[in-house]
Design a protein around this motif. Structure first.
Motif, PDB file in Angstrom:
ATOM      1  N   VAL A  28      50.823  -4.932  13.261  1.00 18.45           N
ATOM      2  CA  VAL A  28      49.376  -4.971  13.502  1.00 18.45           C
ATOM      3  C   VAL A  28      48.667  -4.003  12.560  1.00 18.45           C
ATOM      4  CG1 VAL A  28      47.550  -4.434  15.159  1.00 18.45           C
ATOM      5  CG2 VAL A  28      49.566  -5.728  15.894  1.00 18.45           C
TER       6      VAL A  28
ATOM      7  N   SER B 274      48.685  -5.243   8.994  1.00 17.32           N
ATOM      8  CA  SER B 274      47.746  -6.356   8.818  1.00 17.32           C
ATOM      9  C   SER B 274      46.315  -5.863   8.648  1.00 17.32           C
ATOM     10  CB  SER B 274      47.849  -7.303  10.016  1.00 17.32           C
ATOM     11  OG  SER B 274      46.877  -8.317   9.938  1.00 17.32           O
ATOM     12  N   PHE B 275      45.914  -4.925   9.496  1.00 19.23           N
ATOM     13  CA  PHE B 275      44.533  -4.455   9.455  1.00 19.23           C
ATOM     14  C   PHE B 275      44.272  -3.457   8.332  1.00 19.23           C
ATOM     15  CE2 PHE B 275      44.444  -6.302  13.651  1.00 19.23           C
ATOM     16  CZ  PHE B 275      43.140  -6.745  13.790  1.00 19.23           C
TER      17      PHE B 275
ATOM     18  N   LEU C 286      37.275  -8.922  13.104  1.00 13.00           N
ATOM     19  CA  LEU C 286      38.635  -8.598  13.538  1.00 13.00           C
ATOM     20  C   LEU C 286      38.817  -7.106  13.818  1.00 13.00           C
ATOM     21  CD1 LEU C 286      40.793 -10.985  11.326  1.00 13.00           C
ATOM     22  CD2 LEU C 286      40.241 -11.195  13.753  1.00 13.00           C
ATOM     23  N   PRO C 287      38.308  -6.204  12.953  1.00 11.50           N
ATOM     24  CA  PRO C 287      38.400  -4.783  13.301  1.00 11.50           C
ATOM     25  C   PRO C 287      37.698  -4.452  14.618  1.00 11.50           C
ATOM     26  CG  PRO C 287      37.938  -5.009  10.973  1.00 11.50           C
ATOM     27  CD  PRO C 287      37.829  -6.379  11.566  1.00 11.50           C
TER      28      PRO C 287
ATOM     29  N   LEU D  24      40.000  -5.375  17.415  1.00  9.50           N
ATOM     30  CA  LEU D  24      41.049  -4.366  17.555  1.00  9.50           C
ATOM     31  C   LEU D  24      40.521  -3.119  18.255  1.00  9.50           C
ATOM     32  CD1 LEU D  24      43.929  -3.410  16.919  1.00  9.50           C
ATOM     33  CD2 LEU D  24      43.053  -2.514  14.757  1.00  9.50           C
TER      34      LEU D  24
ATOM     35  N   THR E 257      40.001  -3.829  21.894  1.00  8.88           N
ATOM     36  CA  THR E 257      41.295  -3.982  22.572  1.00  8.88           C
ATOM     37  C   THR E 257      41.918  -2.631  22.876  1.00  8.88           C
ATOM     38  OG1 THR E 257      41.685  -6.100  21.461  1.00  8.88           O
ATOM     39  CG2 THR E 257      43.606  -4.979  22.393  1.00  8.88           C
ATOM     40  N   VAL E 258      41.858  -1.719  21.895  1.00  9.69           N
ATOM     41  CA  VAL E 258      42.418  -0.384  22.104  1.00  9.69           C
ATOM     42  C   VAL E 258      41.644   0.362  23.188  1.00  9.69           C
ATOM     43  CG1 VAL E 258      42.757   1.873  21.027  1.00  9.69           C
ATOM     44  CG2 VAL E 258      43.352  -0.202  19.775  1.00  9.69           C
TER      45      VAL E 258
ATOM     46  N   LEU F 252      43.871   3.651  11.650  1.00  6.01           N
ATOM     47  CA  LEU F 252      44.913   2.652  11.873  1.00  6.01           C
ATOM     48  C   LEU F 252      46.314   3.235  11.710  1.00  6.01           C
ATOM     49  CD1 LEU F 252      43.201  -0.244   9.900  1.00  6.01           C
ATOM     50  CD2 LEU F 252      43.683  -0.258  12.359  1.00  6.01           C
TER      51      LEU F 252
END
Length: 438
Positions: A78, A81-82, A213-214, A217, A220-221, A258
């Motif tokens: 993950v 990817s980011f 997308l960031p 993320l 989600t965190v 990240l």
């Protein structure tokens, strides 16, 4: 490399020629140039991939010390990817394995109430010659030292003194570079927010409307932290907030959050959720695949290494990779060469690098941390507005501009079409060339 001289003044632009400029990332540039000199663009790619691969390995190594393998691998995938936006052929790539190792070792020492390993001073000295982000090392060391102090209080004065000595030595050893204190001061020029920051996309703040997308993320965190009710040490929380601030304030620094937050939080996650921990996984019985890997891990490692070197050798000898036309403007520059275009050029910002590579002095390029300031960047940006034509005309006269290399969507193109004596001489989907016939 050609002259064995460390530059102290600009020789690459015609607008700021002779102005003070230092190649503070000289060693990273030498590494990339060495790869190009030996194997062309294929050499540059292999060096870049090696640095990115080393970063991934170090991250996986330290995460797997606390999180069981499948979880550690998932997190690394993950993160990779980011963070992949910064995995490109720029000196920054060489700082990534260093910042991961630096953070992991220092926070581990603080967690175990040990003195910081002083061999890390050699690492940050190397970092100072590779890339300007070495000053983040000072901040990371301060957070780790604060974590040690919070854990040990004042019960270990000798080790606390070692942490203080380490912190004081960090900036001193980074003076071991061709420019001394100038390398440190140059990094703060950007950090203080010079005029170029507002005009360069990678220095722009996080935008939830475009960085979808960031944002997913991040949410989600945050949701995971709220739902699981994980208890985080205040020193870790402070580090989390600091790197999150960088994530939100500057797009280019998203990689710090990240790469580094998982390393710092992995211990707390493993302690509070034993099913995710390496310690619990080690106590479980191994399945057939795991037993086979353990039994033959030397042979497996050997095959992987041999395969890596074989693929690199094939790639270096047979690859014909080259920079994208989007940034190299190869067609436009080939046209300029066949037409014998000379004199000062006016170029779009993104074409600065390829002009330098071809030995053509730029109007502007990416070295805006030190050059193209004092109103220059603001004026250049204002040329693309409705009131920009007089500014463009003044600039052409002041700098004796003879031709222009522009992106096809450059907002100043309509003005060039209106300027007396100027005409479009070449155009493709990547670049256009205008010539001053006066």
């Amino acid at each position: 490399m050609a002259n064995r001289i460390i530059p102290v003044a600009d020789t690459y632009s015609h607008t700021f020629a002779g102005q003070p400029w230092i190649a503070k990332e000289w060693l990273g540039q030498v590494l990339l140039a060495s790869g190009y000199k030996a194997f062309g663009w294929s050499g540059v790619i292999v060096i870049t991939i090696a640095a990115a691969g080393l970063t991934t390995f170090i991250l996986a190594w330290y995460l797997s010390a606390d999180l069981k393998p499948i979880i550690a691998i998932a997190v690394v995938m993950v993160v990779t990817s980011f963070a992949s936006a910064v995995y490109n052929a720029r000196p920054l790539i060489f700082s990534l394995p260093i910042v991961v190792l630096w953070t992991a070792v220092l926070f581990q020492a603080a967690r175990e109430r040990r003195a910081p390993p002083f061999w890390l001073l050699a690492l940050i000295a190397l970092w100072a010659n590779l890339h300007g982000t070495f000053t983040f090392g000072f901040v990371i060391a301060a957070f780790a030292g604060l974590d040690f102090l919070e854990r040990a209080r004042f019960t270990q004065p000798r080790i606390l003194a070692q942490w203080i000595a380490f912190g004081l030595l960090c900036p001193l050893v980074t003076l071991i570079n061709p420019y001394g204190i100038q390398a440190i001061l140059a990094t703060f020029t950007v950090a203080s927010g010079n005029e170029a920051v507002a005009h360069i996309s990678e220095w722009n703040p996080f935008n939830a409307r475009t960085d979808i997308l960031p944002e997913v993320l991040l949410l989600t965190v945050v949701a995971a932290l709220l739902v699981t009710r994980i208890r985080i040490r205040w020193t870790y929380a402070a580090f989390f907030i600091f790197t999150l601030h960088l994530f939100l304030a500057y797009s280019r620094f998203q990689y710090l959050w990240l790469l580094l937050v998982p390393i710092v939080l992995a211990v707390d996650v493993a302690e509070q959720f034993p099913p995710l921990s390496t310690r619990k996984w080690i106590g479980q019985s191994r399945d057939g695949l795991e037993r086979a890997i353990v039994k033959h891990y030397r042979q497996i490692t050997g095959v992987i290494l041999v395969s890596w070197f074989a693929v690199c050798a094939i790639f270096l000898n047979f690859s014909t990779v080259a920079p994208s036309d989007k940034t190299s403007a190869s067609g436009a520059l080939a046209f300029a060469q066949t037409q014998g275009l000379s004199g000062n050029v006016f170029n779009s910002y993104n074409f600065g690098g390829t002009l330098i590579f071809h030995g053509i002095k730029t109007y502007i390029d990416g070295r805006t941390d030190q050059l193209f300031l004092n109103g220059f960047m603001n004026a250049t940006a204002e040329m693309g507005t409705a009131a920009g034509k007089p500014i463009l005309q003044k600039t052409i006269e002041e700098h004796d501009i003879k031709w222009a290399l522009l992106l096809p969507n450059d907002a100043r193109i309509p003005f060039f079409n209106e300027l007396s004596g100027w005409h479009k001489a070449y155009g493709d989907e990547f670049a256009v060339v205008y010539i001053n016939g006066n």
